[in-house]
Design a protein around this motif. Structure first.
Motif, mmCIF file in Angstrom:
data_model
loop_
_atom_site.group_PDB
_atom_site.id
_atom_site.type_symbol
_atom_site.label_atom_id
_atom_site.label_comp_id
_atom_site.label_asym_id
_atom_site.label_seq_id
_atom_site.Cartn_x
_atom_site.Cartn_y
_atom_site.Cartn_z
ATOM 1 N N GLY A 19 0.815 -1.217 0.000
ATOM 2 C CA GLY A 19 0.000 0.000 0.000
ATOM 3 C C GLY A 19 0.847 1.264 0.000
ATOM 4 N N ILE A 20 1.896 1.274 0.815
ATOM 5 C CA ILE A 20 2.796 2.442 0.850
ATOM 6 C C ILE A 20 3.496 2.617 -0.482
ATOM 7 C CG2 ILE A 20 4.931 3.313 1.891
ATOM 8 C CD1 ILE A 20 3.951 2.072 4.542
ATOM 9 N N THR A 21 3.952 1.529 -1.078
ATOM 10 C CA THR A 21 4.645 1.607 -2.366
ATOM 11 C C THR A 21 3.726 2.106 -3.467
ATOM 12 O OG1 THR A 21 6.081 -0.215 -1.688
ATOM 13 C CG2 THR A 21 5.988 0.276 -4.040
ATOM 14 N N VAL A 22 2.505 1.597 -3.510
ATOM 15 C CA VAL A 22 1.545 2.036 -4.522
ATOM 16 C C VAL A 22 1.187 3.503 -4.323
ATOM 17 C CG1 VAL A 22 -0.837 1.723 -5.324
ATOM 18 C CG2 VAL A 22 0.621 -0.255 -4.969
ATOM 19 N N THR A 23 1.014 3.919 -3.085
ATOM 20 C CA THR A 23 0.704 5.328 -2.798
ATOM 21 C C THR A 23 1.853 6.229 -3.213
ATOM 22 O OG1 THR A 23 -0.695 4.666 -0.951
ATOM 23 C CG2 THR A 23 0.072 6.949 -0.978
ATOM 24 N N LEU A 24 3.080 5.844 -2.901
ATOM 25 C CA LEU A 24 4.244 6.631 -3.288
ATOM 26 C C LEU A 24 4.362 6.730 -4.804
ATOM 27 C CD1 LEU A 24 6.781 8.160 -2.410
ATOM 28 C CD2 LEU A 24 7.981 5.978 -2.397
#
Length: 99
Positions: free
Chosen positions: A22-27
């Motif tokens: 989720g953090i990677t996709v958001t970034l």
């Protein structure tokens, strides 16, 4: 009707990996959105200063630059490893932008 775990099976996520993904996709989304927002301004500045007649030279310079950066990135990955490179590169880019 698909169950709640269908997305996890589709992406082959294991328990506990959801937050990191989720953090990677958001970034990635934020970086892409910033690029898309800024790109129209960049193009407008380029056209107002140089005109469209300079586009071929700009694309050739861009191709050469990207080739050299790709070679450098590959050498960096081979020399210091993926983990360290993925930490060092954003830090170097941030310091370059700040300078």
């Amino acid at each position: 009707m698909a169950g709640a775990g269908t997305g996890a099976r589709l992406l082959d996520l294991r328990p506990g990996e959801g937050r990191a993904v989720g953090i990677t996709v958001t970034l990635s989304f934020v970086a892409s959105a910033g690029l898309m927002i800024g790109q129209s301004g960049i193009e407008a500045l380029f056209f107002s200063r140089y005109g469209v007649s300079k586009l071929p030279a700009m694309y050739i310079a861009l191709g050469v630059t990207m080739f050299l950066i790709t070679l450098g990135f590959g050498a960096l990955l081979g020399r210091i490893g993926r983990g360290r490179a993925c930490i060092a590169i954003p830090i170097v880019l941030a310091m370059s932008a700040a300078a």
